[in-house]
Design an enzyme around this catalytic site. Structure first.
Site, PDB file in Angstrom:
ATOM      1  N   ARG A   9       0.829  -1.207   0.000  1.00 22.74           N
ATOM      2  CA  ARG A   9       0.000   0.000   0.000  1.00 22.74           C
ATOM      3  C   ARG A   9       0.866   1.261   0.000  1.00 22.74           C
ATOM      4  NH1 ARG A   9      -4.536   0.338   4.540  1.00 22.74           N
ATOM      5  NH2 ARG A   9      -2.739   0.890   5.820  1.00 22.74           N
ATOM      6  N   LYS A  12      -2.668   6.764   1.402  1.00 17.97           N
ATOM      7  CA  LYS A  12      -2.375   7.380   2.705  1.00 17.97           C
ATOM      8  C   LYS A  12      -1.463   8.581   2.475  1.00 17.97           C
ATOM      9  CE  LYS A  12      -2.104   5.234   6.710  1.00 17.97           C
ATOM     10  NZ  LYS A  12      -3.338   5.455   7.489  1.00 17.97           N
ATOM     11  N   GLU A  66     -16.115   7.038   5.029  1.00 12.91           N
ATOM     12  CA  GLU A  66     -15.261   6.487   6.086  1.00 12.91           C
ATOM     13  C   GLU A  66     -15.539   7.195   7.401  1.00 12.91           C
ATOM     14  OE1 GLU A  66     -11.262   5.243   5.652  1.00 12.91           O
ATOM     15  OE2 GLU A  66     -11.182   5.889   3.568  1.00 12.91           O
TER      16      GLU A  66
END
Ligand code: PLP
Ligand code: COI
Length: 344
Positions: free
Chosen positions: A84, A187, A223
């Protein structure tokens, strides 16, 4: 309390930074990474024109090292974080880093700081924060030419101060965190700056965090702050479809697998209209993340409407999933999935 030579109460940790001894740093210059090294935890020097400072060219990860009952040290699905990390790096035009190098650096940091890993019975963890920043100077909006990868860590307890209790959440009618074609799946540092003011406003009203909706219709659940959302609706586990605006949580991925394989329940990845959460067919809700683990949702508010779940106690399925996940993570339950990497 277990004796330790550090002035840290491992049994009453929150989610605040506690300095440890060692951090890792590696520099990217002339199109290649150097070997990287462990150095004492401390400040670093970068140019005021560093890309991260003006343009926010930076990404990070969040991982935990845990101790088992018999004192082993382990990581949970660390290769997923490495992959990721590269996905995030790619989206913001940052260099690829060999995933084995990432993993080996994480392990070095954990082992060098192993005195700071909270004991098994404290329920705490050593939170690991790998990051990459555009450290090279740049005036125009373009990728830096030099980057730094840094990994530091800190002992932590629960992310939400209430621990494994239902938190109160507010659906934001005003703010969103990501949009189609944006960076929400990554991220990237900048994704988080925009969520601070909404969180402060929600906390002032007594809520633990904000639930964000999609940015097109302001209707569908996106989220919870920095965690993924799940609900039990009509006896199925329902979670928002990963449409590029949502971070692909490693905890979420694990929870979906446990739901299907261990609880023999159906999983639906689809748009969730926020009104569904106020319906009696929605019986539980929780959020997932490395920091949040599995946190039960006690109530959800939208405007003047509040829905309370299970008297704010963890729901039955939420509790089962929590026991399964943390059981595997802490090596109390056999890891049939090969999710655990033992360091020593
Ligand atoms: N969503 C966001 C925006 C996050 O920052 C995180 C934390 O990493 C998560 C979800 C949960 O992801 P994971 O379970 O991989 O920690
Ligand atoms: C995590 O769960 O690891 C996160 O990155 C969330 C947050 C602390 C930003």
């Amino acid at each position: 309390m277990q004796a330790n030579d550090l002035d840290i109460d491992f049994y009453n940790l929150g989610f605040e930074l506690i300095h440890t001894e060692w951090m890792y740093i590696s520099d990217y210059k002339d199109n290649k990474w150097d070997n990287g090294e462990l150095i004492s935890f401390g400040s670093i020097e970068i140019s005021p024109a560093a890309n991260i400072l003006s343009y926010g060219q930076g990404i990070f990860e969040g991982m935990k090292a845990l101790r088992s009952k018999n004192n082993q040290i382990m990581l949970f699905r660390p290769m997923e974080n490495a992959k990721r990390f590269n996905k995030s790096a790619n989206r913001v035009a940052m260099p690829y880093i060999d995933e084995n190098k990432f993993l080996s650096a994480v392990k070095k940091v954990v082992l060098a700081n192993k005195r700071f890993i909270p004991p098994y019975d404290s329920g705490g963890a050593l939170y690991i924060r790998p990051m990459m920043i555009g450290s090279g100077p740049m005036l125009g909006v373009a990728p830096a030419k030099e980057f730094k990868m840094i990994i530091f860590c800190s002992p932590v307890g629960p992310y939400f101060s209430t621990g494994f209790k239902g938190i109160d959440l507010l659906i934001s009618k005003k703010y969103t965190r990501s949009s189609q074609g944006g960076t929400g799946f990554s991220k990237m540092c900048g994704n988080y700056a925009g969520t601070m003011k909404p969180a402060i406003e929600a906390k002032k009203q007594g809520y633990a965090q904000v639930i964000y909706l999609d940015s097109v219709h302001m209707k569908y659940i996106n989220e919870v702050g920095a965690a993924n959302f799940c609900a039990i609706i009509n006896g199925k586990l329902v979670t928002p479809k990963l449409d590029g605006t949502i971070l692909e949580g490693i905890t979420l991925k694990s929870v979906l697998e446990l739901t299907k394989k261990k609880l023999d329940m159906k999983v639906e990845e689809r748009n969730i209209f926020y009104e569904e959460l106020f319906d009696k067919n929605c019986t539980e809700a929780f959020c997932t993340g490395t920091a949040a683990v599995i946190t039960p949702i006690g109530s959800i508010t939208y405007g003047n409407n509040t829905r309370i779940y299970n008297n704010k106690q963890p729901g039955e399925i939420t509790a089962k999933l929590y026991d399964l996940l943390t059981g595997i993570q802490r090596m109390d339950i056999k890891d049939v999935y090969n999710w655990i990497e033992i360091l020593e």
